[in-house]
Scaffold this motif. Structure first.
Motif, short mmCIF file in Angstrom:
data_model
loop_
_atom_site.label_atom_id
_atom_site.label_comp_id
_atom_site.label_asym_id
_atom_site.label_seq_id
_atom_site.Cartn_x
_atom_site.Cartn_y
_atom_site.Cartn_z
N UNK A 69 -5.47 -2.32 -9.41
CA UNK A 69 -4.46 -2.38 -10.07
C UNK A 69 -3.54 -1.29 -10.10
N UNK A 70 -2.22 -1.42 -10.21
CA UNK A 70 -1.27 -0.13 -10.24
C UNK A 70 -1.68 1.16 -10.64
N UNK A 71 -2.15 1.08 -11.97
CA UNK A 71 -2.54 2.21 -12.65
C UNK A 71 -3.73 2.88 -12.00
N UNK A 72 -4.84 2.09 -11.53
CA UNK A 72 -5.78 2.88 -10.69
C UNK A 72 -5.65 3.19 -9.48
N UNK A 73 -4.59 2.68 -8.86
CA UNK A 73 -4.07 2.97 -7.75
C UNK A 73 -3.37 4.32 -7.78
N UNK A 74 -2.45 4.40 -8.64
CA UNK A 74 -1.93 5.77 -8.97
C UNK A 74 -2.94 6.97 -9.38
N UNK A 75 -3.91 6.53 -10.20
CA UNK A 75 -4.99 7.68 -10.27
C UNK A 75 -5.58 8.22 -9.04
N UNK A 76 -6.05 7.07 -8.22
CA UNK A 76 -6.78 7.31 -6.90
C UNK A 76 -5.78 8.22 -6.06
N UNK A 77 -4.37 7.96 -6.23
CA UNK A 77 -3.55 8.75 -5.37
C UNK A 77 -3.66 10.10 -5.67
#
Length: 160
Positions: free
Chosen positions: A8-16
């Motif tokens: 998901x976009x939100x988890x991708x950004x947190x991972x980033x």
């Protein structure tokens, strides 16, 4: 549990955020350990380096599952690292001031902290703008942002 092919976009950004922060920290630790003379402290640096390397190795396999990821590009100079480190410091300053303000009972101290928080926000914006203008922080291009994370993490992991 329903497994998804794409994060998901939100988890991708947190991972980033995690990978970018830890990659910069790992590079810094690997540069600094050379200067540490105290054996016990040097050991703590070594343990920290190993732990962050393990974190990055565990997170990097998720990057291919991120939405809209493109191919890798060539390595760049140290300016992205130095500016990213500065951005991380500024971001941490903003968070630290915000937390400190919620713990402040003395109005005069709160006023000073609010003033300094606003200055830290402006400082963060200046650093971000520099990075964005130089292509070091492609905030509106997720594929590029994640490509930078992977490149930076791999660079940190390959350092001796």
């Amino acid at each position: 549990m329903d497994e998804r092919r794409t994060l998901a976009w939100h988890e991708t950004l947190e991972m980033h955020e995690l990978v970018a922060f830890q990659s910069n920290g790992l590079i810094k630790l690997k540069k600094m350990i050379r200067e540490v003379r105290d054996p016990q402290l040097r050991n703590l640096y070594g343990v920290s380096i190993q732990a962050i390397e393990q974190n990055l190795r565990e997170l990097l396999p998720f990057f291919p599952q991120a939405p809209h990821r493109d191919e890798e590009e060539e390595e760049r100079a140290d300016n992205p690292f130095y500016s990213g480190d500065l951005l991380g410091f500024a971001k941490t300053s903003v968070r630290s001031y915000a937390i400190a303000i919620t713990e402040t009972a003395t109005p005069q101290l709160r006023n000073v902290l609010v003033k300094q928080l606003n200055a830290a926000i402006r400082w963060h914006a200046q650093i971000f703008q520099y990075m964005y203008e130089h292509g070091y922080y492609p905030a509106y291009n997720l594929s590029e942002l994640l490509r930078n994370d992977v490149r930076n993490a791999n660079r940190a992991l390959s350092m001796q």
